[in-house]
Design an enzyme around this catalytic site. Structure first.
Site, short mmCIF file in Angstrom:
data_model
loop_
_atom_site.label_atom_id
_atom_site.label_comp_id
_atom_site.label_asym_id
_atom_site.label_seq_id
_atom_site.Cartn_x
_atom_site.Cartn_y
_atom_site.Cartn_z
N HIS A 4 55.15 28.38 25.77
CA HIS A 4 54.09 29.10 26.47
C HIS A 4 52.82 28.25 26.43
O HIS A 4 52.66 27.37 25.59
CB HIS A 4 53.84 30.48 25.83
CG HIS A 4 53.60 30.42 24.34
ND1 HIS A 4 52.38 30.04 23.80
CD2 HIS A 4 54.41 30.68 23.28
CE1 HIS A 4 52.46 30.08 22.47
NE2 HIS A 4 53.68 30.45 22.13
N ARG A 30 63.79 28.35 13.83
CA ARG A 30 62.96 27.97 14.97
C ARG A 30 62.15 26.74 14.57
O ARG A 30 61.67 26.65 13.44
CB ARG A 30 62.03 29.11 15.38
CG ARG A 30 61.20 28.82 16.62
CD ARG A 30 60.60 30.10 17.23
NE ARG A 30 59.65 30.78 16.39
CZ ARG A 30 59.89 31.94 15.76
NH1 ARG A 30 61.09 32.52 15.88
NH2 ARG A 30 58.97 32.52 15.02
N GLU A 78 58.94 24.63 16.14
CA GLU A 78 57.93 24.73 17.21
C GLU A 78 56.84 23.69 17.03
O GLU A 78 56.26 23.56 15.95
CB GLU A 78 57.33 26.13 17.21
CG GLU A 78 56.22 26.32 18.23
CD GLU A 78 55.63 27.72 18.17
OE1 GLU A 78 55.01 28.14 19.16
OE2 GLU A 78 55.79 28.38 17.12
N HIS A 83 59.27 38.76 15.53
CA HIS A 83 57.87 39.01 15.21
C HIS A 83 57.73 39.72 13.87
O HIS A 83 56.97 40.67 13.72
CB HIS A 83 57.20 39.82 16.32
CG HIS A 83 57.02 39.04 17.59
ND1 HIS A 83 56.85 39.63 18.82
CD2 HIS A 83 57.01 37.70 17.82
CE1 HIS A 83 56.72 38.69 19.76
NE2 HIS A 83 56.81 37.51 19.17
N HIS A 85 49.04 32.94 23.25
CA HIS A 85 49.78 32.98 24.52
C HIS A 85 48.72 32.86 25.60
O HIS A 85 48.19 33.86 26.10
CB HIS A 85 50.59 34.27 24.64
CG HIS A 85 51.66 34.39 23.61
ND1 HIS A 85 51.86 35.52 22.87
CD2 HIS A 85 52.58 33.50 23.16
CE1 HIS A 85 52.87 35.34 22.01
NE2 HIS A 85 53.31 34.10 22.18
N ASP A 107 49.82 26.58 17.01
CA ASP A 107 50.98 27.48 16.92
C ASP A 107 52.17 26.64 16.47
O ASP A 107 52.76 25.91 17.27
CB ASP A 107 51.24 28.13 18.28
CG ASP A 107 52.34 29.18 18.25
OD1 ASP A 107 52.87 29.45 17.14
OD2 ASP A 107 52.68 29.71 19.32
N ASP A 130 34.47 53.79 9.04
CA ASP A 130 33.21 53.15 9.43
C ASP A 130 33.21 51.65 9.15
O ASP A 130 32.16 51.02 9.06
CB ASP A 130 32.03 53.80 8.72
CG ASP A 130 32.15 53.77 7.20
OD1 ASP A 130 33.22 53.37 6.70
OD2 ASP A 130 31.18 54.13 6.52
N TYR A 133 69.24 32.47 16.18
CA TYR A 133 69.11 33.59 15.25
C TYR A 133 70.46 34.29 15.16
O TYR A 133 70.94 34.86 16.15
CB TYR A 133 68.02 34.55 15.73
CG TYR A 133 66.76 33.83 16.15
CD1 TYR A 133 65.77 33.51 15.22
CD2 TYR A 133 66.59 33.40 17.47
CE1 TYR A 133 64.63 32.83 15.61
CE2 TYR A 133 65.46 32.71 17.86
CZ TYR A 133 64.49 32.42 16.93
OH TYR A 133 63.36 31.72 17.30
N ASP A 151 55.97 30.87 10.99
CA ASP A 151 55.32 30.69 12.28
C ASP A 151 53.85 31.04 12.07
O ASP A 151 53.49 32.22 11.94
CB ASP A 151 55.97 31.61 13.32
CG ASP A 151 55.44 31.39 14.73
OD1 ASP A 151 54.33 30.87 14.88
OD2 ASP A 151 56.15 31.75 15.69
N HIS A 154 64.58 34.34 23.50
CA HIS A 154 63.19 34.19 23.95
C HIS A 154 63.02 32.91 24.76
O HIS A 154 63.94 32.10 24.88
CB HIS A 154 62.23 34.20 22.75
CG HIS A 154 62.47 33.12 21.74
ND1 HIS A 154 62.10 31.81 21.95
CD2 HIS A 154 63.02 33.16 20.49
CE1 HIS A 154 62.41 31.09 20.89
NE2 HIS A 154 62.98 31.88 19.98
N GLU A 208 59.48 25.58 21.45
CA GLU A 208 59.95 26.36 20.30
C GLU A 208 61.36 26.92 20.46
O GLU A 208 61.55 28.14 20.45
CB GLU A 208 58.97 27.50 20.00
CG GLU A 208 58.59 28.35 21.21
CD GLU A 208 57.58 29.42 20.84
OE1 GLU A 208 57.88 30.25 19.95
OE2 GLU A 208 56.50 29.44 21.46
#
Length: 441
Positions: A355, A407, A409, A244, A362, A272, A41, A389, A261, A351, A385
């Protein structure tokens, strides 16, 4: 809550532009978000539907906006939750129909349970309904039923909607180009998010946990009345190779890198940012070599975000620079053009390079028009970005590179005068990162 006069004018301007685009023979229907159960709830913190927020600024769930261009009784109609003294004691204040008119600029407002009676009147006489199917099944069915009924009635001479058009076809193209007011909000989100990343760098050291560093970031958001714009990624060591990664629960080890990130959302608009830095404050030789390749790709790609340039060019530029770097490092062997044509770089760079960014991390808007990448226009905001890896145990790769995930970005605004980086407040040069962390030690 009441909209400021500036915000009210901004939302009114957007509604007017959308109605101009759809024309006087149409009607647009935009539902709000609904509360989502988290556990039994209790609910997740409410976050308004971006399209609904963009057009209305109305902050409550279970609401529907209807835009009826040229309607004499008022073009902007809101259906909202009924005032309820008992529920407002438990769950908070409600605007009700009266508040929707007085504080949010609706020309008319009704209780949401009056939708079934009032919506047919708003659709009658229109030829086209602009609405996004597939998000709310019950509303989909109700609108379809109303359109079917009106068509049956139209046999006696009245006009009825015969066409259903995806609302996002028009609305998302509007959202893609940011206004001055939107850019100001995004700059605020970027500035605070950059400060949060700096705070995280200062707080990082061997022996701390990923979640402790994440707490530093989220604390910076909270003191500015912001919240995370998406699930923050705080990945140390091998975890940085998981794109991710969100567990954020591992111990930070001496000699590892930490990839963060994270971006904060300010009044519906999100930043971002990704930065990668050494847990102990000092890059080793292998880490530095890979980092320099990624950083060069980041900096050179940013230069491509110019009005008139193809939106596909950033990825092409980043891919070329990263692949050249992979060859120089000995991670790939062969001709760069051939390697790219064969997709060999995807083992290490799997990747896209960027974006759209805005109300959604996104963000909406098409990348291609007529089958070709669209040209950049002033007011567009895109992330840049690039990353590399190198998963542990990668065959044919020197072990010194195993587990390195990097990375870098930034958020970039396209202007008449070239790209404007909104996220300069957090360092990305090796010397600047190491100096910041040394000072904080």
């Amino acid at each position: 809550m009441t909209l400021s006069s500036q915000d009210a004018r901004e939302h009114a301007r957007r509604r007017k532009e959308l109605m101009r685009r759809i024309g006087n023979d149409a009607v647009a229907i935009i539902p709000s978000a609904f509360e989502v159960v988290r556990a039994r709830d209790t609910h997740y913190r409410f976050r308004q539907n971006s399209d609904f927020q963009y057009l209305t600024g109305f902050p409550e769930p279970e609401s529907i906006a209807v835009l009826v261009p040229g309607r004499k009784g008022g073009e902007f109609v809101l259906f909202v939750r009924r005032r309820d003294k008992e529920r407002e004691i438990w769950d908070g204040r409600r605007a009700g129909p009266e508040g929707a008119v007085e504080r949010y600029g609706a020309d008319e407002a009704y209780n949401i349970d009056e939708l079934e009676d009032e919506l047919p009147k708003l659709l009658a006489g229109r030829e086209t309904v602009h609405y996004t199917l597939g998000e709310y099944a019950e509303l989909d069915a109700e609108i379809a039923g109303i359109m079917r009924h009106l068509r049956e009635v139209s046999r006696r001479g009245a006009t009825a909607p015969t066409t259903l058009v995806a609302l996002e076809t028009t609305l998302h193209e509007m959202r893609l180009i940011k206004s001055k007011a939107e850019i100001a909000l995004m700059k605020k989100a970027a500035d605070v998010s950059a400060r949060a990343h700096v705070r995280a760098m200062k707080a990082t050291r061997p022996g701390r946990y990923e979640w402790q560093v994440m707490a530093e970031i989220h604390s910076e958001f909270e003191v500015e009345d912001m919240q995370p714009g998406y699930g923050s990624i705080v990945g140390g060591g091998d975890n940085a190779c998981i794109l991710h990664y969100t567990e954020n629960n591992m111990l930070l080890r001496d000699g590892d890198l930490l990839l963060i990130d994270a971006g904060g959302e300010y009044r519906g608009y999100t930043a971002d940012i990704t930065r990668t830095f050494p847990v102990n404050g000092k890059f080793n030789a292998a880490q530095q070599a890979v980092y320099e390749v990624v950083l060069e790709a980041n900096k050179q790609t940013i230069k491509t975000l110019k009005a008139g340039t193809s939106a596909g060019k950033p990825h092409d530029v980043a891919t070329r620079i990263l692949t050249e770097g992979l060859v120089e490092l000995g991670l790939l062997k062969g001709d760069v053009k051939t390697l790219i044509a064969e997709g060999r770089q995807r083992q290490f760079y799997m990747h896209g390079t960027g974006h759209w960014l805005g109300m959604d991390v996104h963000d909406v808007g098409r990348y291609r028009l007529g089958g070709k990448y669209r040209p950049f226009e002033p007011g567009m905001i895109m992330t840049v970005e690039p990353g590399l890896y190198i998963a542990p145990g990668t065959e044919g790769v020197d072990e010194k590179y195993w587990g390195i995930g990097i990375r870098v970005e930034d958020d970039v605004l396209v202007t008449e005068n070239g790209p404007e980086v909104l996220t300069t407040g957090v360092p990305k040069e090796i010397k600047d990162i190491e100096a910041l962390m040394a000072k904080a030690a």
